[in-house]
Design an enzyme around this catalytic site. Structure first.
Site, PDB file in Angstrom:
ATOM      1  N   HIS A  89       0.765  -0.909   0.047  1.00  0.00           N
ATOM      2  CA  HIS A  89       0.398  -0.097   0.293  1.00  0.00           C
ATOM      3  C   HIS A  89       0.830   0.863   0.030  1.00  0.00           C
ATOM      4  O   HIS A  89       2.020   1.169   0.946  1.00  0.00           O
ATOM      5  CB  HIS A  89      -0.860  -0.250   1.404  1.00  0.00           C
ATOM      6  CG  HIS A  89      -1.208   1.161   1.404  1.00  0.00           C
ATOM      7  ND1 HIS A  89      -1.290   2.018   2.450  1.00  0.00           N
ATOM      8  CD2 HIS A  89      -2.229   1.545   0.776  1.00  0.00           C
ATOM      9  CE1 HIS A  89      -2.347   2.790   2.362  1.00  0.00           C
ATOM     10  NE2 HIS A  89      -2.824   3.239   1.430  1.00  0.00           N
ATOM     11  N   HIS A  98       2.127  11.040  -2.188  1.00  0.00           N
ATOM     12  CA  HIS A  98       0.041  10.876  -2.393  1.00  0.00           C
ATOM     13  C   HIS A  98       0.230  12.320  -1.065  1.00  0.00           C
ATOM     14  O   HIS A  98       0.531  13.285  -1.123  1.00  0.00           O
ATOM     15  CB  HIS A  98       0.552  10.252  -0.479  1.00  0.00           C
ATOM     16  CG  HIS A  98      -0.406   9.601   0.602  1.00  0.00           C
ATOM     17  ND1 HIS A  98      -0.247   9.644   1.632  1.00  0.00           N
ATOM     18  CD2 HIS A  98      -2.013   9.663  -0.008  1.00  0.00           C
ATOM     19  CE1 HIS A  98      -1.762   8.971   2.377  1.00  0.00           C
ATOM     20  NE2 HIS A  98      -2.285   9.071   1.093  1.00  0.00           N
TER      21      HIS A  98
END
Length: 594
Positions: free
Chosen positions: A127, A173
């Protein structure tokens, strides 16, 4: 006399010398040597072969295998390079037994059928694979991707965003303080290291925030390594065997509907994907948005927050890029039950946050299992895990979820379980799901993990002794006045009915603790059970850590085995290991020695 390390504390001293590094074989090892040697003196290759077959359960072992073992031990212990009919003494035999290279607890080879569709396997999944630390402010880098691939991880997640001039692609991100890394750098590292630990396919899951031009640029970068699906409508997934040495993409296909329809629908349902929410949290860090039950990995932000180029990309897409998507992710409009609906002529991937997944398993448990029989389900950490912690992966595996996505930099017990599961099948990153998770048909009961089930197997584990701490740990790690008081915790991680932990006594003031204790674990679902092993030493205020490992019960080799231990990050110690024995049994409490 050998060299010594001296530690002192006032009037007490202890020394670490050759005597402390030497250990005596336990009685079971002596007995085995006596049983399979000539008058208790020497063990030939033929007798060692008998021991391997009869006592260790290695029914396929050959005389040549036994000769090879003897040759390696003689080389290691006596530095004799040529095998010329040498035989084992008791010390040679114990050296072999306590060698995790020669006598490991599980086999390091692929042995499962690899020709079934991808949906039939648990897949080693990362992830936000590019993050070096926390989810909000750590650096983005290709180094975590390289490390994951070298460990055998098969699913790498990348979040793709245009750079400030919108002429290149960054990985970061989104809407956080994380510093970006070039997509090209990430892809080069993937190409270089994709198959260093396993030949089976690497899947790149994408969160795509790109324009069509940049999507084309991404497609060109992959080259011939990419698997190209024959049709946009995927009616069944290919197998790991068919995709050997290939890289495949998984993301949402660019939508063809008009921008007007998109804006109209967005006025009816306003939502923000769970994984994109991190950058919007602010003071609402612990809030759980109502609409994060399910998502595809490339769903946009609220329309009013999207820039025009992103809207354009979602509307038209890039034809070349669109054709490269092997595993499409999709999100039907409506309820979670509708999202889990199985379509006869189409397969897809669905992503659920761990919170949404937990809710689904409470009310829709059998629907989740049924969905994962043909489709792929990805579970990812909840948004509040900003420190990159992880959740219990058994929750996903019990319901057939193939991609249980983990923060590989989030060290802890949950990640130890992940490492343990994917030691299965030679560490290739694909583990065949148990048959009971794949049972299909109108008259077949769907597996329900919380159901009360009978005991299927009984695992008996004997912990003999341990060694290596004085070599791998600095002396400041221990009390300066005495060696540590070491104990071992042994248990099972699995379905709720099987999960438990036991503990040996602590052996005081001993570098080489010998416990000689045995534990019994009744298992209702041994196919999903992991043997947990942790070593600690007793301290006055808080016990300290001395090593750990997790091993899949279904892969344990019977007999006396050397079990290497790992540090908190999952890196193998050079010397620390345990000597253990595994027994297996069937239902009704019948246990026998293998």
């Amino acid at each position: 006399m050998g060299s010594y390390k001296m530690l002192s504390c006032f009037n007490r001293k202890f020394e670490i010398g050759e005597a402390e590094l030497q250990i005596e074989p336990p009685e079971d090892v002596r007995a085995a040597f006596n049983d399979y040697s000539e008058n208790g003196n020497y063990m030939t290759a033929g007798l060692l072969h008998r021991f391997l077959v009869e006592d260790q359960g290695e029914v396929n072992a050959t005389i040549a295998d036994a000769e090879c073992i003897i040759q390696k031990v003689i080389q290691q212990r006596h530095h004799i390079t040529k095998y010329a009919g040498h035989m084992f003494t008791l010390d040679d035999f114990f050296h072999f037994i306590f060698s995790d290279d020669l006598n490991a607890p599980i086999k390091n080879e692929v042995h499962q059928d690899m020709t079934a569709p991808l949906s039939h396997y648990f897949i080693y999944t990362g992830h936000n694979s590019y993050l070096t630390g926390n989810q909000l402010s750590s650096d983005c880098s290709d180094i975590p991707i390289m490390k994951a691939l070298k460990r055998g991880v098969r699913v790498i997640e990348l979040d793709m965003w245009p750079n400030s001039s919108k002429d290149d692609v960054h990985v970061l991100h989104g809407r956080t303080l994380t510093s970006p890394v070039s997509l090209i750098q990430c892809l080069r590292s993937i190409k270089e290291h994709a198959f260093s630990a396993s030949p089976y396919p690497v899947i790149i899951t994408l969160e795509d925030h790109l324009t069509p031009d940049l999507q084309d640029k991404v497609a060109e970068t992959f080259g011939e390594l990419l698997f190209y699906p024959e049709s946009e409508c995927v009616v069944g997934f290919p197998s790991p065997e068919a995709l050997k040495y290939r890289i495949i993409l998984s993301t949402k296909r660019p939508e063809s509907r008009s921008f007007q329809d998109k804006e109209s629908n967005s006025q009816k349902v306003k939502h923000m994907p769970d994984e994109d929410l991190v950058g919007k949290m602010g003071s609402d860090l612990m809030a759980e948005p109502e609409s994060t039950d399910y998502k595809s990995d490339s769903d946009p932000q609220d329309d009013e927050d999207m820039d025009e180029c992103y809207r354009y990309a979602r509307q038209f897409g890039a034809p070349q890029y669109k054709s490269l998507i092997t595993i499409p992710s999709g999100k039907p409009k409506g309820s979670l039950k509708l999202a889990l609906k199985v379509e006869r002529d189409k397969v897809r991937r669905l992503s659920l946050s761990e919170q949404a997944f937990e809710k689904a398993t409470v009310s829709l448990g059998t629907e989740v299992v049924r969905f994962t029989q043909a489709n792929i389900l990805r579970v990812y950490p909840k948004v509040t895990r900003v420190t990159s912690s992880n959740y219990n992966p058994l929750m996903g595996w019990m319901h057939g979820a193939q991609m249980v996505a983990f923060n590989m930099q989030g060290y802890g017990k949950s990640l130890w379980l992940m490492h343990g599961m994917f030691r299965s099948n030679g560490g290739c990153g694909y583990v065949k799901k148990p048959g009971f998770l794949m049972n299909v048909g109108p008259h077949i009961d769907i597996f329900y993990p919380k159901a009360t089930l009978p005991v299927n197997k009984t695992l008996k584990v004997r912990v003999y002794l341990g060694n290596g701490w004085c070599l791998d740990f600095s002396q400041t790690h221990f009390s300066a006045s005495s060696p540590p008081d070491i104990y071992t915790r042994v248990g099972i991680a699995g379905v709720p009915a099987d999960s438990k932990m036991e503990k040996t006594k602590a052996i005081e003031d001993n570098w080489n603790p010998a416990w000689e204790e045995e534990f019994t674990f009744p298992l209702t679902v041994p196919e999903l059970a992991l043997l947990r092993i942790e070593v600690h030493w007793s301290m006055k205020f808080r016990d300290d850590f001395g090593g750990q490992t997790c091993l899949p019960v279904s892969e344990l080799r019977p007999g006396i085995r050397a079990v290497p231990l790992f540090d908190r990050k999952g890196e193998k110690f050079k010397s620390v290991k345990l000597l253990m024995r595994d027994f297996e049994g069937l239902t009704h409490g019948i246990v026998w020695r293998l």
